[in-house]
Structures are given as structure tokens and as C-alpha cells.
Design an enzyme around this catalytic site. Structure first.
Site, PDB file in Angstrom:
ATOM      1  N   LEU A 183      -2.798   1.322   6.893  1.00 12.99           N
ATOM      2  CA  LEU A 183      -3.478   2.788   6.430  1.00 12.99           C
ATOM      3  C   LEU A 183      -3.163   2.953   4.802  1.00 12.99           C
ATOM      4  CD1 LEU A 183      -3.304   5.418   8.606  1.00 12.99           C
ATOM      5  CD2 LEU A 183      -5.277   4.095   8.546  1.00 12.99           C
ATOM      6  N   SER A 241       0.674  -1.256   0.004  1.00 14.57           N
ATOM      7  CA  SER A 241       0.123   0.262   0.140  1.00 14.57           C
ATOM      8  C   SER A 241       0.815   1.539  -0.101  1.00 14.57           C
ATOM      9  CB  SER A 241      -0.883  -0.044   1.000  1.00 14.57           C
ATOM     10  OG  SER A 241      -0.364   0.286   2.560  1.00 14.57           O
ATOM     11  N   HIS A 260       3.907  -4.702   2.760  1.00 14.11           N
ATOM     12  CA  HIS A 260       3.149  -5.415   4.169  1.00 14.11           C
ATOM     13  C   HIS A 260       3.718  -6.923   4.434  1.00 14.11           C
ATOM     14  CE1 HIS A 260      -0.073  -2.622   5.162  1.00 14.11           C
ATOM     15  NE2 HIS A 260       0.201  -2.427   4.036  1.00 14.11           N
ATOM     16  N   LEU A 318       5.400 -10.731   2.120  1.00 16.70           N
ATOM     17  CA  LEU A 318       5.900 -11.445   0.470  1.00 16.70           C
ATOM     18  C   LEU A 318       5.693 -12.471   1.137  1.00 16.70           C
ATOM     19  CD1 LEU A 318       7.498 -12.842  -2.274  1.00 16.70           C
ATOM     20  CD2 LEU A 318       9.163 -11.572  -0.853  1.00 16.70           C
ATOM     21  N   TYR A 347      16.745  -9.644   1.502  1.00 17.11           N
ATOM     22  CA  TYR A 347      15.620  -8.915   1.061  1.00 17.11           C
ATOM     23  C   TYR A 347      17.435  -8.023   0.387  1.00 17.11           C
ATOM     24  CZ  TYR A 347      11.080  -9.363   2.371  1.00 17.11           C
ATOM     25  OH  TYR A 347      10.070 -10.468   3.059  1.00 17.11           O
TER      26      TYR A 347
END
Ligand SMILES: CC(C)(COP(=O)(O)OP(=O)(O)OC[C@H]1O[C@@H](n2cnc3c(N)ncnc32)[C@H](O)[C@@H]1OP(=O)(O)O)[C@@H](O)C(=O)NCCC(=O)NCCS
Length: 225
Positions: free
Chosen positions: A108, A94, A119, A121, A165
Site C-alpha cells: 500500500l 511509498s 521498499h 535499494l 544502513y
């Protein structure tokens, strides 16, 4: 152009090939496709989450109602990997409008933000350890380059996943302000630069209009990241 307005996944209408009335069209599922998720995918998403997180730690990043919430508000910031009609991996994102994540970012969507908050994976258990997580992440990050408003992607992860990451091009921002119970997280940043629509012959240009049916190779994986 707004992020929502960009809708790069949606294919332009194409003329259908003419089919003789007597010839039945074959309905076969594509072997593999990448597409944005919608609320009808929420249960499949949550099933993967339940196995990956709830069975391990008793909780998960997004509850079912939150999955539906984000897939309603910003489906274009999600990506699902579907194989033969089955969801095998997904990302839900988001928009966020601050430099660092706060607890508000967990619930939000800030449509004017230029930061994509990833948010979650997750890869279905059966399909892990096959390189799918990094491939999906790579495709998602390339896709973000097609969204003019987006400048960066951020996420919070447990320390053990920092090397994972990093390999995809994320950098450590520091300790995340968000904690969940006794769990603490590292916050990581991926700069989304050099918008792909500016680059000729780019995979990121072709992807939204031509979802590939074959996964990328490991060599492709880190190209351009
Ligand atoms: C983490 C996850 C997305 C990785 O996807 P994957 O397709 O299984 O990834 P791969 O097996 O190809 O592994 C890629 C690399 O990540 C590492 N890795 C995979 N899962 C890891 C984990 N849980 N912790 C630390 N490193 C991990 C692998 O060792 C591998 O490293 P290498 O390149 O040095 O060999 C997947 O295991 C998953 O869905 N886990 C459950 C949900 C989760 O933890 N999501 C991330 C937080 S939102």
C-alpha cells in the site's frame, strides 16, 4: 503542500538557447544523472531485482506488477541512478501512516502518511562495491528533506545489512513484524528532520533543480546525515 505537489525533481521551464537553423544539436546522454523513475523504467528495475534477489532466494521485495504499482502511485518517492542511459541503481519508496511496518506496507501507498517506507535499494551487479549504494541512499535521504510532509524513513532488512544502513544514519527499531517464509527482518528508522529548503546553500536544495553529473565523494556522503 502535498508530497506529490512538491515535485522537486521537475525543473522549471527554461528558455532554450537559440540554435541557428543550420547547426545540428548534439544528442548526447548525460554521463550520470539521478531522477525519479517512471513505469517505463519498471523492466530495468525488475531486471536488477531478478539478479539481486530471485537468483539468490527465489523471490524479491517487489514483483514487476508491484514495481509498476508504486511507480504509478508515487514516482516522486523513487530515485534512479542512470549512467549513459542505463539504470545502475535505484530506490523505490511509498508513504506509510503507522509507527511500525505491517504486511499492508508491502503493497500500500498511504498518501497522508508522513513516513517513507523504503521498499528496496539495489545496485546493478556490475556496479556494486563501488560505493554507489551508500551514495544513492544519501542523495535520497537528502531529497526527502525537501518534502515537507515527510518526517521519517523506515525499512526492513536482513540482519547482515544492519551495519550498512547504520552507516547511513539509520537506527534499529527492533524486529520487524513482517516475515517472508522463514526470513525475519530488522526494522530501521531514519529521522528526516530539518527540512532542507530551510537551509541556505544546501546540496539538498540544489539537487532537485540541478541534477549533478558527477557522483559525490565519500566525504560528501555522510555530510549532514
Ligand atoms: C546492498 C547494496 C545496495 C550495497 O550497495 P553497494 O554499492 O554494492 O555498496 P558498497 O559495495 O559500496 O558497500 C558499502 C558497505 O556495505 C557493505 N555491504 C555491501 N553489500 C552488503 C551485503 N549484501 N550485506 C552486508 N553488507 C554489505 C559493504 O561491505 C560496505 O561496507 P564498508 O563501508 O564497511 O566497507 C548492493 O550490494 C545491492 O544492491 N545488493 C543486492 C540488493 C540488496 O541486498 N539490497 C538491500 C536490501 S533492499
Amino acid at each position: 503542500m502535498s508530497v506529490v505537489g512538491a515535485q522537486p525533481f521537475i525543473k522549471p521551464m527554461q528558455a532554450l538557447p537559440s540554435v541557428s537553423p543550420g547547426i545540428q544539436r548534439r544528442h548526447t546522454l548525460p554521463a550520470s544523472e539521478f531522477r525519479p523513475l517512471n513505469t517505463q523504467d519498471a523492466i530495468s528495475v525488475f531486471e536488477i531485482e531478478r539478479e539481486a534477489f530471485i537468483s539468490v532466494s527465489g523471490d524479491c521485495p517487489l514483483h514487476l506488477d508491484e514495481v509498476r504499482h508504486f511507480l504509478t502511485l508515487c514516482p516522486e518517492l523513487s530515485m534512479g541512478w542512470i549512467e549513459e542511459g542505463r539504470l545502475v541503481a535505484f530506490i523505490i519508496g511509498s508513504l506509510w501512516d503507522q509507527d511500525r511496518l505491517t504486511t499492508d506496507a508491502l503493497t500500500l501507498h498511504k498518501p497522508r502518511g508522513s513516513t517513507v517506507h523504503i521498499h528496496i535499494l539495489a545496485v546493478h551487479r556490475t556496479f556494486r562495491q563501488q560505493g554507489k549504494g551508500p551514495i544513492l541512499l544519501w542523495r535520497y535521504l537528502q531529497y526527502l528533506r525537501c518534502l515537507p510532509r515527510v518526517r521519517r524513513a523506515v525499512l526492513m532488512c536482513e540482519d547482515a545489512l544492519v551495519p550498512f544502513y547504520r552507516k547511513s544514519g539509520f537506527k534499529v527499531l527492533g524486529r520487524c513484524a513482517i516475515t517472508v517464509g522463514s526470513l525475519t527482518f530488522t526494522e530501521m528508522l531514519y529521522p528526516v528532520s530539518g527540512h532542507a529548503y530551510m537551509r541556505r546553500n544546501s546540496e539538498a536544495i540544489r539537487f532537485p533543480n540541478h541534477p549533478l553529473t558527477l557522483p559525490l565523494t565519500k566525504t560528501d556522503e555522510h555530510d549532514g546525515v
